[in-house]
Structures are given as structure tokens and as C-alpha cells.
Design a protein around this motif. Structure first.
Motif, short mmCIF file in Angstrom:
data_model
loop_
_atom_site.label_atom_id
_atom_site.label_comp_id
_atom_site.label_asym_id
_atom_site.label_seq_id
_atom_site.Cartn_x
_atom_site.Cartn_y
_atom_site.Cartn_z
N PRO A 64 -1.41 -49.08 47.28
CA PRO A 64 -2.75 -48.53 46.99
C PRO A 64 -3.11 -48.64 45.51
O PRO A 64 -4.24 -48.97 45.16
N LYS A 65 -2.14 -48.38 44.63
CA LYS A 65 -2.41 -48.44 43.19
C LYS A 65 -2.84 -49.84 42.77
O LYS A 65 -3.79 -50.01 41.99
N GLU A 66 -2.16 -50.87 43.31
CA GLU A 66 -2.51 -52.24 42.96
C GLU A 66 -3.92 -52.59 43.44
O GLU A 66 -4.67 -53.26 42.74
N ALA A 67 -4.26 -52.13 44.64
CA ALA A 67 -5.60 -52.40 45.18
C ALA A 67 -6.67 -51.71 44.34
O ALA A 67 -7.73 -52.28 44.05
N ILE A 68 -6.38 -50.47 43.92
CA ILE A 68 -7.32 -49.72 43.08
C ILE A 68 -7.49 -50.41 41.72
O ILE A 68 -8.61 -50.58 41.23
N ASN A 69 -6.37 -50.82 41.13
CA ASN A 69 -6.42 -51.47 39.81
C ASN A 69 -7.19 -52.79 39.84
O ASN A 69 -7.80 -53.18 38.84
N LEU A 70 -7.17 -53.49 40.98
CA LEU A 70 -7.92 -54.74 41.10
C LEU A 70 -9.42 -54.50 41.25
O LEU A 70 -10.21 -55.42 41.12
N GLY A 71 -9.80 -53.27 41.55
CA GLY A 71 -11.22 -52.96 41.72
C GLY A 71 -11.72 -53.24 43.12
O GLY A 71 -12.93 -53.42 43.32
N GLY A 72 -10.82 -53.24 44.09
CA GLY A 72 -11.22 -53.56 45.46
C GLY A 72 -11.35 -52.37 46.39
O GLY A 72 -11.38 -52.54 47.61
N VAL A 73 -11.44 -51.14 45.83
CA VAL A 73 -11.42 -49.94 46.67
C VAL A 73 -12.69 -49.12 46.47
O VAL A 73 -13.07 -48.80 45.34
N ASP A 74 -13.34 -48.79 47.57
CA ASP A 74 -14.54 -47.95 47.51
C ASP A 74 -14.20 -46.48 47.33
O ASP A 74 -14.87 -45.76 46.58
N LYS A 75 -13.16 -46.01 48.06
CA LYS A 75 -12.80 -44.60 47.99
C LYS A 75 -11.30 -44.43 47.99
O LYS A 75 -10.59 -45.15 48.68
N VAL A 76 -10.83 -43.44 47.22
CA VAL A 76 -9.42 -43.06 47.19
C VAL A 76 -9.32 -41.67 47.79
O VAL A 76 -9.96 -40.73 47.29
#
Length: 348
Positions: A313-325
Motif C-alpha cells: 500500500p505504501k508503494e502505491a500511495i507514494n506513486l500517486g495511484g491511490v484515491d483513498k487510504v
């Protein structure tokens, strides 16, 4: 930081081999190698190890009983030593429910040679376990009674996970209504384990859960689990979405790979996909989720506090590909709310 490791196994050969592997790692210290649960208990009380490797099949007190008592008295990251059999898979899944972090599969042929081949895997998993969060044993709960005004085959929910994912996926699926859009799942697991895992999920959830054989049409009320050692791809076939298995090389270090599944959705169903990335070590799924996000998918990632390992999840967030955490217990509700807001789909 030096990782204190305790090995618990009734096999003198396995104890010897694992001890050698642990001693070969400069950042690890072997506090002991116990042949049974009673010796293990004393060593836990004496040394408070950071990680325990635990055999399931032991004399006097079996591994599951010891694990259950350990998690109540002295919660500790535990790696199960598992056999690649249906019985071994079922016991391992139960161990994960009781709070074990992960498992290491025993090699089928040539125990000594096999353990040597697993040397780096074992070292890596011990390091991951040392940094992970021990979760309390999960209690089976009734599936959520939430409903969804949905009868179509337009939308797809895609879920990817690794370490800690077996329980996270179970919790997510338990909260989905029986008429949920079709769910496709990639969880890093070996062959045989995915068969047992799909059966276990199917017995607990309101939706049907099957291990993919290839060629299935994605339908509401069903979840489709990628089998061990095959990538899962989704393809458009006329008005349908269908599943295909690929026996191709590892991607992002895994097979099945979350990236492969997400990327296939990005090519054929991006605007109809809700993508969810859950607990797991590494970065598998991050690039695929970014691609989905760029093309209009709704993307969600599990938050750090509720993850066993906040890697994928952290890698996906850091790439800017996540709408909501979101925390795990809010994930299914957020998916249902989103589907209501877009009125899901109506094509059958």
C-alpha cells in the motif's frame, strides 16, 4: 537492530538447518532451537524473542495449540513451517487466523537441499516478521447485512495482497453483500494453498469464492482467486469479462502477481474497476494500480495502522495511484458507497 530468533521444530534436521541459516545472517541472533512446546515456552519466557519459526506438527503440544497460547500470553511475530499438502495448508490458514504473520513452505524433495535453496527466502521473511505488527486472533463474524442496488456485470472489484493478506482479504469479503460485483483476487500463495484458501473463504462469505481454472465469466456475487504459480488476467470477450491464466515468468518477484492482474484490467476495464491494495511486503501492485488510477479506476489502499506489513500500500500511495487510504474495517463500506454513487451498472 539484532533480531532474536527462536526455532521450534521436532525435527533435529530442520532445527539444525534453520539454526545454521539464522546464524549466517549478521543481523540475527539465535536464542535457541526447541524440540517441543514446553522447551519453547521456557525459552520465550527467558529471552523474549523477536521472531519465532514454528512447526505445526509437533509431539506433546501441536503448533496450533502452542501458537494460540503464545498469542494470549506473549504476542510475538511467528512464521509457520508448513507442508505443501491440503492438510498442511488448512493448518497454516488456521495459524494465520490465530495471529501468525506468515509461513515458510517446507521443500517437497531433499529436505537439506531444499532448505538451502530457501535460505534467502527464510532470512527475508524473518526480517519482514521482525518489523511486522502482531494482530490478535480473528474471530469469525457473520457476513455484513449491507445491501447493494446492483444487478449488472459492468463493475469489477480487484484486490491484491501479500503478507497478512489472507486475513485482510477475508475481512474485506465478509463485509461484501451477496450481490456484490464480481471480485478478482491475487494473493501471494503457492499452489495447493490457494485451493484450500478459496474453499475456506467460500464457507464463510455471502459471495461465492472459487479458485480460477481459466475461462470463467466474471459475474456478480462471485469472487475469483488466482491459483498459486499462475498469473490472473482479465480480458474483454464481447459483452463479457472473462478470466485467463498465464504460466509466464515472475513479475515484481511474484507469480501470481498483482501488477499483472491490475495491468490487464487497465487495458480492458479501467473505468469499470474498483482496485483495492491491502497489506503486503514489497511493491507488487503499485505500478498496476497507478496505471488503473491514471485511466479512471477508483483506487483504495489499506492504511498503515491496520496493515500487518505496510509495504505494497505504501508503494502505491507514494506513486500517486491511490484515491483513498482507509483502515481495513472501512474498506468494503467505502467500495459499496462508491458503487452506489455511480449507480454501479446494469448490463447482464
Amino acid at each position: 537492530m539484532t533480531i532474536k530468533v527462536l526455532i521450534v521444530d521436532d525435527s533435529a534436521l530442520i532445527r539444525s538447518l534453520l539454526s545454521e541459516i539464522v546464524k549466517s545472517a549478521k543481523d540475527m541472533f539465535l536464542v535457541g532451537a526447541a524440540p517441543d512446546a514446553y522447551v519453547a515456552r521456557d525459552l520465550v519466557n527467558r529471552f523474549s524473542p523477536d521472531v519465532i519459526t514454528l512447526d505445526i506438527e509437533m509431539p506433546k503440544v501441536d503448533g496450533l495449540t502452542f501458537l494460540e497460547k503464545l498469542m494470549k500470553a506473549h504476542p510475538t511475530p511467528v512464521l509457520m513451517i508448513s507442508t505443501l499438502t491440503e492438510q498442511g495448508a488448512n493448518a497454516t490458514l488456521r495459524a494465520l487466523e490465530l495471529g501468525a504473520i506468515d509461513y515458510i513452505a517446507k521443500p517437497k524433495l531433499g529436505v537439506a537441499q531444499g532448505i538451502e535453496e530457501y535460505r534467502q527466502l527464510i532470512i527475508d521473511k524473518i526480517r519482514i516478521a521482525a518489523k511486522s505488527k502482531v494482530k490478535p486472533a480473528t474471530k469469525q463474524k457473520s457476513a455484513n447485512t449491507a445491501t447493494l442496488n446492483y444487478t449488472g456485470t459492468e463493475k469489477i472489484i480487484a484486490v491484491g495482497a501479500s503478507t497478512g493478506g489472507t486475513e485482510a482479504i477475508k475481512e474485506f469479503l465478509l463485509d461484501l453483500p451477496s450481490n456484490s460485483p464480481g471480485v478478482v483476487i491475487t494473493q501471494h500463495m503457492p499452489p495447493g494453498f490457494t485451493t484450500s484458501y478459496a474453499k475456506r473463504l467460500d464457507s464463510l462469505c455471502k459471495i461465492n469464492v472459487i479458485e480460477v481454472k481459466g475461462g470463467e465469466r466474471i459475474l456478480p456475487g462471485n469472487a475469483y482467486l488466482a491459483p498459486g504459480s499462475y498469473h490472473l488476467l482479465i480480458e474483454r470477450s464481447g459483452a463479457d469479462y472473462r478470466l485467463r491464466l498465464a504460466d509466464t515468468p515472475l513479475v515484481s518477484g511474484h507469480k501470481p502477481s498483482v501488477d499483472v492482474m491490475f495491468n490487464s484490467l487497465a487495458q480492458c476495464a479501467a473505468q469499470n474497476t474498483v482496485a483495492v491494495i491491502l497489506t503486503g511486503m514489497g511493491k507488487d501492485g503499485a505500478a498496476g494500480m497507478f496505471s488503473l488510477h491514471q485511466q479512471g479506476s477508483y483506487t483504495l489502499a489499506q492504511d498503515e495502522a491496520s496493515c500487518v506489513v505496510f509495504g505494497m500500500p505504501k508503494e502505491a500511495i507514494n506513486l500517486g495511484g491511490v484515491d483513498k487510504v482507509l483502515p481495513l474495517n472501512a474498506m468494503a463500506g467505502a467500495v459499496i458507497k462508491y458503487l452506489h454513487s455511480v449507480n454501479a451498472g446494469s448490463r447482464l
